[in-house]
Design a protein around this motif. Structure first.
Motif, short mmCIF file in Angstrom:
data_model
loop_
_atom_site.label_atom_id
_atom_site.label_comp_id
_atom_site.label_asym_id
_atom_site.label_seq_id
_atom_site.Cartn_x
_atom_site.Cartn_y
_atom_site.Cartn_z
N GLY A 23 0.31 -1.58 -0.02
CA GLY A 23 0.22 0.03 -0.21
C GLY A 23 0.34 1.57 -0.32
O GLY A 23 0.47 1.87 -0.14
N PHE A 26 2.45 1.66 -3.68
CA PHE A 26 1.63 2.06 -4.71
C PHE A 26 0.74 3.62 -4.24
O PHE A 26 0.44 4.84 -4.97
CB PHE A 26 0.13 1.17 -3.96
N THR C 29 2.76 -7.03 -5.98
CA THR C 29 1.45 -7.80 -5.26
C THR C 29 1.05 -9.47 -6.42
O THR C 29 0.87 -10.25 -4.62
CB THR C 29 0.63 -6.72 -5.63
N LEU C 37 -4.56 -5.00 -6.62
CA LEU C 37 -5.02 -3.59 -5.61
C LEU C 37 -6.04 -3.70 -5.32
O LEU C 37 -7.26 -4.50 -5.92
CB LEU C 37 -4.05 -2.83 -5.77
N GLU C 83 -3.98 -2.28 3.53
CA GLU C 83 -3.25 -1.82 2.28
C GLU C 83 -3.56 -0.51 1.45
O GLU C 83 -3.27 0.41 1.30
CB GLU C 83 -3.90 -2.47 0.91
N SER C 139 -8.81 0.55 -9.45
CA SER C 139 -7.41 -0.10 -9.16
C SER C 139 -7.51 -1.36 -9.35
O SER C 139 -7.53 -2.46 -9.60
CB SER C 139 -6.65 0.55 -8.27
N SER C 144 -6.23 -4.35 -11.84
CA SER C 144 -5.41 -5.35 -11.72
C SER C 144 -6.27 -6.31 -12.45
O SER C 144 -5.81 -7.66 -13.02
CB SER C 144 -5.66 -6.00 -10.08
#
Lengths: 197, 221, 176
Positions: A23, A26, C29, C37, C83, C139, C144
């Motif tokens: 995170g 990002f 990820t 994400l 996240e 996102s 993704s």
């Protein structure tokens, strides 16, 4: 062989910590690319700033190429990855509503969070709006449910639905992305410049 | 001079990047394709084979049948004749030779139920287990000892002698109760037996099979 | 509005560079967690938590909230919430490194900040609604989804950008 956590190569307890680290990366990249500015984001729809298009397409193309290379080299099993499920009409209708929200509010959820972090009050209001939107959806769930759960095609990829060779899809996608970048630069030169801070 | 050269190259930097980008994407198309190994890898197969989850005991199965546990299906891998002769309640007959037939795959290749193979001993059941595992099917078990052990433990349990520990007697009682459920008649306990058939004497101890902690991938917003 | 072109053009990263790094993050990820994400999921969790606190019986009876309420855990204990916390921290770090942190409403000089806030609220409501219908936002679903060539991801992406371009004309006063 990845993915590491679902295959038990990294203990489950790390999941949340990895989530925070991913995170942070990002959020940092989004903010540094200028996605905390709604006027920069909205620029893509009026032709004065194509950062969204460039970042978005570059990210999608780089990630899909990288994932397929890792699959090819045996580091990652593509069949174990989470594939976003396809609910045909939910995706279309939801996407259209999101599109209006995008151009009206100037953010999408991820970017609004970045703007929240640097103190943009319009982003705070926007996040509040998203939460109201979720609330409205949940309260009217029985009304939305036929669309929400209907037309389920499974967790399919383009490979499943059209029988295309994934490598050719990626190749063509990359070319489309580059053409889009070139076109966007041409358009930007023709459109009247808009300055903002 | 050098600076000029560098400047000339850098003015083409986007074209160069685009070229690299297309080459990388095209590389995927041009790379020689090789047939990926079907099913699971040998290492994974080995770890499945040595896993304690591979075998399920006759007591556990009896328990599950009596409790009407809906989470498993019994697969009899013996020939059809033997199956007609005797089998476990609600078992499905898939002879080993027909293991990968069209009609048997829906039973084996699914993730909802535990699949329990059994044969007279566990020799053929083990082979079925191995073949299916190789294909990557999930939740496969083998009935330990097969029907032979089933008879010696559940249907005709051995009475423990006086000097054996209390657990042995408990186990015997449970097994005896189970065998009554499966229709075995004990002359000294006629009344109890009749009653227990109607009541289905579920043993108190519920044997839980521990599943490996594994999280399926999920995601999305 | 003052236009200082020089500082403006160097304010943010080159978009290709940002996109490249973002792509690498998505690969990582997927490599680590097998998933993509997301952002709106955390807001959904927050709403569920709030409703569950305020009116627990209502939350349990509602078919949608009850999906996310767990017996022994709060709905906040999900991957996406952590996240999202990271996103806030990361954006704050980047913003503070570039001196971008201050309380303000960003809007076009042609409109009032009040109008900007009203449109932001309306846009947020629409986006929240749409993200729930489509099971993900730009996102989670589009970016993704596209990384694994998900058909739904491509459809969502096309629908978002298609409708945004289609409706851009009506909102032009807010932006240009």
């Amino acid at each position: 062989m990845g993915p590491l956590i679902p295959n038990g190569l990294i203990p489950m307890e790390w999941d949340s910590i990895i989530a925070i680290i991913i995170g942070i990366a990002f959020g940092f990249v989004l903010e540094a690319s200028g996605f905390s500015s709604s006027r920069k984001l909205a620029g893509v729809f009026y032709g004065y700033d194509f950062a969204v298009l460039k970042v978005f397409f570059t990210a999608a193309a780089v990630s899909v190429i990288g994932i397929y290379y890792m699959d090819y080299l045996g580091y990652l099993d593509i069949n174990q990855l989470y594939v976003h499920p396809t609910y045909l009409w939910a995706a279309i209708i939801g996407g259209i509503i999101m599109g209006i929200g995008f151009v009206a509010g100037g953010f999408c959820p991820g970017t609004s969070l970045c703007a929240v972090a640097i103190g943009k009050l319009d982003a705070w209001v926007y996040v509040g709006g998203i939460m109201i939107g979720v609330f409205v959806f949940s309260e009217l769930y029985s009304f939305f449910e036929p669309i929400y759960n209907g037309y389920f095609l499974g967790n399919i990829t383009l490979v499943d639905s059209f029988g295309w060779n994934p490598y050719w899809v990626i190749f063509i996608f990359s070319i489309i992305a580059i053409v889009a970048f070139v076109v966007s630069d041409v358009v930007r030169k023709k459109v009247k410049k808009v300055f903002y801070s | 001079m050098d600076k000029k050269k560098i400047a000339r190259v850098t003015s083409f930097r986007y074209q160069i990047l685009a070229l690299i980008f297309i080459l990388l994407a095209g590389g995927l198309v041009l790379l020689p394709k090789y047939q990926k190994q079907e099913g699971i890898k040998s290492e994974a197969l080995l770890s499945h084979a040595t896993s304690p989850e591979r075998y399920i005991s006759t007591d556990q199965i009896a328990n599950k049948i009596i409790n009407k546990d809906p989470s498993f299906i019994l697969i009899d891998v013996r020939e059809e004749e033997s199956f007609k002769n005797y089998s476990l309640p609600n078992a499905i007959n898939i002879p080993l030779a027909k293991l990968f037939d069209e009609e048997s795959l829906p039973y084996l290749n699914q993730s909802q139920f535990d699949v329990v193979f059994f044969s007279n001993d566990h020799f053929y059941a083990d082979q079925a287990w191995m073949l299916c595992n190789r294909r990557g099917f999930k939740n496969l078990r083998v009935l330990n000892g097969g029907l032979n052990t089933w008879f010696t433990t559940i249907i005709n349990p051995e009475k423990p002698s006086q000097d054996m520990p209390a657990e042995a007697f408990e186990l015997y009682a449970t097994r005896k109760a189970s065998s009554m459920y499966f229709g075995v008649f004990y002359p000294d306990q006629q009344a109890v037996a009749e009653e227990s058939i109607s009541n289905t004497p579920a043993p108190k101890k519920v044997i839980t099979v521990q599943k490996k902690k594994k999280k399926p991938v999920e995601g999305g917003c | 509005m003052k236009t200082d072109k020089k500082t403006n053009s160097h304010l943010y990263w080159n978009p290709y560079y940002g996109g490249f790094l973002l792509g690498i993050i998505i690969i990582f990820t997927f490599y680590l967690t097998g998933r993509g994400l997301g952002a709106s999921g955390a807001m959904k969790s927050s709403v569920v938590t709030i409703v569950d606190e305020v009116a627990p019986t209502h939350a349990e009876n509602n078919a949608y909230y009850s999906k996310f309420i767990k017996e022994d855990d709060t709905p906040m204990n999900t991957w996406l919430v952590f996240e999202t916390l990271g996103v806030l921290i990361g954006a704050f770090i980047s913003g503070s490194l570039n001196n971008r942190i201050k309380w303000r409403v960003q809007h076009s000089p042609k409109i009032t900040s009040r109008r900007r806030l009203v449109f932001a609220l309306a846009g947020g409501i629409l986006f929240g609604l749409g993200a729930q219908i489509a099971r993900g936002c730009t996102s989670g679903a589009a970016l993704s989804g596209m990384a694994v060539l998900s058909t739904g991801g491509f459809i969502t992406m096309l629908a978002i950008f298609g409708s945004a371009y289609a409706f851009a004309y009506f909102f032009r006063k807010n932006w240009i």
